[in-house]
Design an enzyme around this catalytic site. Sequence first.
Site, short mmCIF file in Angstrom:
data_model
loop_
_atom_site.label_atom_id
_atom_site.label_comp_id
_atom_site.label_asym_id
_atom_site.label_seq_id
_atom_site.Cartn_x
_atom_site.Cartn_y
_atom_site.Cartn_z
N ARG A 67 0.85 -1.19 0.00
CA ARG A 67 0.00 0.00 0.00
C ARG A 67 0.88 1.24 0.00
NH1 ARG A 67 -2.98 0.47 5.00
NH2 ARG A 67 -1.56 2.17 5.40
N GLU A 82 4.52 7.24 2.59
CA GLU A 82 5.36 6.06 2.78
C GLU A 82 4.85 4.93 1.89
OE1 GLU A 82 4.98 3.51 6.08
OE2 GLU A 82 2.86 3.90 6.39
N ASN A 131 4.20 0.79 2.11
CA ASN A 131 4.12 -0.34 3.03
C ASN A 131 4.29 -1.66 2.29
OD1 ASN A 131 3.33 1.00 5.65
ND2 ASN A 131 1.76 1.80 4.26
N SER A 159 -3.10 -2.97 5.93
CA SER A 159 -4.43 -3.36 6.39
C SER A 159 -5.53 -2.48 5.80
CB SER A 159 -4.47 -3.34 7.92
OG SER A 159 -4.07 -2.08 8.38
N LYS A 181 11.88 2.69 5.90
CA LYS A 181 11.81 4.11 5.54
C LYS A 181 13.15 4.59 4.98
CE LYS A 181 7.62 5.02 7.82
NZ LYS A 181 7.29 3.68 8.37
N LYS A 199 11.68 10.35 11.18
CA LYS A 199 11.06 9.01 11.23
C LYS A 199 12.07 7.92 11.54
CE LYS A 199 7.46 9.91 7.82
NZ LYS A 199 6.73 9.33 6.67
N GLU A 257 6.93 0.70 11.83
CA GLU A 257 5.62 0.65 11.17
C GLU A 257 4.53 0.65 12.22
OE1 GLU A 257 5.23 0.83 7.96
OE2 GLU A 257 7.39 0.77 7.67
N GLY A 258 3.34 1.02 11.81
CA GLY A 258 2.18 0.85 12.69
C GLY A 258 1.70 2.13 13.34
N ARG A 266 -8.16 7.41 4.66
CA ARG A 266 -8.26 7.54 6.12
C ARG A 266 -8.29 9.01 6.45
NH1 ARG A 266 -3.06 4.40 7.97
NH2 ARG A 266 -2.45 5.32 5.99
P1 ADP Z 1 3.82 4.35 9.72
O1 ADP Z 1 4.60 3.33 8.94
O2 ADP Z 1 4.04 4.23 11.19
O3 ADP Z 1 2.37 4.41 9.32
P2 ADP Z 1 4.06 6.93 8.35
O4 ADP Z 1 5.26 7.32 7.56
O5 ADP Z 1 2.86 6.57 7.57
O6 ADP Z 1 4.49 5.76 9.36
O7 ADP Z 1 3.70 8.10 9.34
C1 ADP Z 1 2.57 8.05 10.18
C2 ADP Z 1 1.67 9.26 9.95
O8 ADP Z 1 2.42 10.47 10.13
C3 ADP Z 1 1.08 9.38 8.55
O9 ADP Z 1 -0.10 8.62 8.44
C4 ADP Z 1 0.81 10.88 8.43
O10 ADP Z 1 -0.39 11.23 9.10
C5 ADP Z 1 1.97 11.46 9.23
N1 ADP Z 1 3.09 11.80 8.31
C6 ADP Z 1 4.11 10.99 7.98
N2 ADP Z 1 4.94 11.61 7.11
C7 ADP Z 1 4.44 12.83 6.89
C8 ADP Z 1 4.86 13.95 6.09
N3 ADP Z 1 5.97 13.90 5.35
N4 ADP Z 1 4.07 15.05 6.10
C9 ADP Z 1 2.95 15.11 6.85
N5 ADP Z 1 2.52 14.10 7.63
C10 ADP Z 1 3.25 12.97 7.66
MG MG Z 2 3.91 2.09 7.38
MG MG Z 3 1.58 4.96 7.52
#
Ligand code: ADP
Ligand code: MG
Ligand code: MG
Length: 527
Positions: free
Chosen positions: A130, A152, A154, A159, A326, A384, A388-389, A503
């Site tokens: 995803r 990101e 996945n 899910s 990441k 970051k 994950e999660g 979402r």
């Molecule tokens: P995970 O693998 O834990 O889901 P993400 O990279 O998706 O990690 O980060 C979690 C959340 O943080 C995202 O769903 C988003 O809401 C926020 N986020 C992550 N990266 C960014 C970004 N570059 N700009 C704005 N919000 C972000």
């Molecule tokens: Mg993720």
């Molecule tokens: Mg995410």
Amino acid sequence: MSAHDWPPQLDAAQEQALLDLASDYALAHGLVLRPVASSPSSPLSLTTGIHAPYSLYPSQLPSHLFAQALALQPTYNELYARVTADDAFLERVVGGAVSKVDEFQGRLYELWKTVKAEGIKQPLALGLFRSDYLVHAPQGTAPSEHTIKQVEFNTISSSFGALSTRVGDLHRYLLASGAYPPHPSLTTSALPTNSALAGLAGGLAAAHKAYGVDDAVVLMVIQDNERNAFDQRPLEYELVEKHGIRLLRVPFSELRTTLSLSSSSHALLYHVPHGASPLEVSLVYYRTAYAPTDYYTAAEWDTRLVIERSRAIKCPSVAMQLAGAKKVQQVLASPAELAHFVPRGDTRAALAESFTGLFPLDDSREGLDALERARTDPSGFVLKPQREGGGNNIYRGDIPPFLAQLEDEDEERQRRRAGEGEGEGARERAPKGREGYILMDLIEPPRGVEQVLVKAGEAHGARAEVVSELGVYGVVLVREDVDGSRGGEADVLVNETVGHLLRTKASSSDEGGVAVGFSVIDSPLLV
Ligand code: ADP
Ligand code: MG
Ligand code: MG
């Protein structure tokens, strides 16, 4: 049309009527979760459900941006399939500082090296991917200038394929039943169909068929006390009902005693508790194993090793899981690195348009420059870890003190090493804690967007100001060149775009996880 006239305003009684219809639809169609246990030590109820958090209306999304995200998916699928199969790249990018400073990545990496040294028994890997995006709408830009930027990618346990399909159906039902008040943008054709559930199940079926043993079973590995059971069960029902394939859904912890390897063929065998003869496993599908806390004891690492050693197909293999780090996303944002995997210039340009700024925090020139900016002007950044999660990132003003703390930990480590009598040279080469992190430009989603977020039957913070994150599901089946006969080239046997997820969360929250309680499941209204 301005975002401010969406969603339509209803009086309290009308909105309650809409909520009642939506709640019944959710319960009737399995848009549900297991309820939270009354105390952390009491077991989850296995006989009751509560509706999953959802948005009362679909959320407006520019149709050209939605189309762009879908169109990018086959390219992203192929890119991550090729990264999975590129041992030298993974050794350099994940096997470097990341695996040394991040204990979890280090363990996954060592597991991969162990299995590789023994000889990979199954060249096929399944990806149910995803790719997640936010609309980037910097202040002062016109809607026509808004773009999508990838949050990101996945590669493990993506899910909400089933529940996102259900929420799309819910919104379509509320429209068709006349429950929504009329609105010019609200038409059936503006609600795109979503085949995520069928498509992801189709991916599982394709991998099972490729394994080639009809009466083998698919093993879905889940967390203990999984509340999100009804996002997982529908995949089993699809497999059984449409494809005639059995799927067993088993907690990771129960596999300590129920798995074995056939010594001659490396077939993975599942010993059904109290069952007669063991079942051969065609495919292991992980809906866990992505976070350190998923490995409850050392036994889960042993289980993972048994599975990786086997000739069952994995979704994902440990290499494919590493490809989703990441750090990999950050390295691929460099044009030279991307060119290695995506030779076509126009394809590469399309991918690069979806990248926002991604920076290393190592001692390279770029890394030191990013570090300086993160320390002095962090307001536009998110930091970051390789996790994950949800709930793991560090935002804006929290970044400088966090980096300072990492530095203190580095110094403490150095002092300990010096105390243990390691030489000057060893100290010089020790990777720094910050090298386990990446720095990313914050994407700036449109402001002033409203939605009604429904959690536990109540419209929470009615008319909340919100941000929506779009996910696109992709399926790949990739054959790695494990014996080197194709010059290290991966063979991508299946490459499909199968559906989407929207979402939506209150803008006041930085994070976006549904499972961690930040966001609700939504569906797009194309405008
Ligand atoms: P995970 O693998 O834990 O889901 P993400 O990279 O998706 O990690 O980060 C979690 C959340 O943080 C995202 O769903 C988003 O809401 C926020 N986020 C992550 N990266 C960014 C970004 N570059 N700009 C704005 N919000 C972000
Ligand atoms: Mg993720
Ligand atoms: Mg995410």
